[in-house]
Design a protein around this motif. Structure first.
Motif, mmCIF file in Angstrom:
data_model
loop_
_atom_site.group_PDB
_atom_site.id
_atom_site.type_symbol
_atom_site.label_atom_id
_atom_site.label_comp_id
_atom_site.label_asym_id
_atom_site.label_seq_id
_atom_site.Cartn_x
_atom_site.Cartn_y
_atom_site.Cartn_z
ATOM 1 N N ARG A 19 3.339 -8.506 -23.052
ATOM 2 C CA ARG A 19 4.340 -7.766 -23.833
ATOM 3 C C ARG A 19 5.589 -8.621 -24.059
ATOM 4 O O ARG A 19 6.161 -8.624 -25.148
ATOM 5 C CB ARG A 19 4.699 -6.448 -23.144
ATOM 6 N N GLU A 45 7.223 -9.881 -27.564
ATOM 7 C CA GLU A 45 8.633 -9.723 -27.926
ATOM 8 C C GLU A 45 9.235 -11.067 -28.353
ATOM 9 O O GLU A 45 9.973 -11.138 -29.338
ATOM 10 C CB GLU A 45 9.415 -9.148 -26.747
ATOM 11 N N VAL A 58 8.846 -3.773 -29.592
ATOM 12 C CA VAL A 58 7.392 -3.691 -29.429
ATOM 13 C C VAL A 58 7.048 -2.288 -28.932
ATOM 14 O O VAL A 58 7.527 -1.867 -27.880
ATOM 15 C CB VAL A 58 6.896 -4.759 -28.432
ATOM 16 N N GLU A 92 4.668 0.928 -27.465
ATOM 17 C CA GLU A 92 3.665 1.034 -26.407
ATOM 18 C C GLU A 92 2.299 0.771 -27.014
ATOM 19 O O GLU A 92 1.961 1.304 -28.061
ATOM 20 C CB GLU A 92 3.698 2.432 -25.785
ATOM 21 N N VAL A 128 -2.268 -5.159 -27.747
ATOM 22 C CA VAL A 128 -1.311 -6.237 -27.495
ATOM 23 C C VAL A 128 -1.952 -7.588 -27.835
ATOM 24 O O VAL A 128 -1.343 -8.428 -28.499
ATOM 25 C CB VAL A 128 -0.813 -6.213 -26.030
#
Length: 133
Positions: A52, A56, A71, A73, A79
């Protein structure tokens, strides 16, 4: 095979992000493709929170102006898909920043797992069984 026409020079000067990516040398393009592939593969080994963070970082390195979107969930598969998609949109400096991030957080190595199939003799149990027959 259809290929889009080249962008006129006047339009290229207006968009500095497009301008910088259109004038890469052959070696820079090769490096860009290689590093993108390396980041894509190495990002799979990262834990979800680091994936994550990578996403970003990549969102902030995208070439267009404006504030980067937060970003949302996502599941792990989403992802990974988003990382792969954004890698294709990043210029060379953004891909290099992503590569540095991945290299910094790469797992250094794991201790060897204990081998439960061996005894004190050092011969695997399946071989002992084959010999005893």
């Amino acid at each position: 095979m259809w290929a889009p026409e080249r962008m006129p020079i006047a339009e290229m000067e207006e968009s500095s992000a497009t301008y910088s990516t259109m004038h890469l040398s052959g070696s820079e393009i090769r490096r860009l493709r290689e590093v993108r592939e390396q980041v894509k593969i190495a990002s799979l080994a990262l834990p979800m929170p680091l994936q994550r963070k990578l996403l970003e970082l990549m969102e902030q390195a995208r070439p267009w102006t404006g504030t980067p979107q937060p970003v949302p969930e996502m599941t792990r598969g989403e992802v990974i898909r988003a990382i792969r998609w954004r890698l294709g949109t990043l210029p060379l400096d953004g891909v290099l920043a992503a590569a540095r991030f991945v290299a910094q957080h790469r797992r250094r190595g794991r201790p060897a797992a204990p081998d439960k199939g061996r005894r004190a003799t050092g011969v695997p149990s399946r071989l002992r069984r084959a010999r005893s027959r």
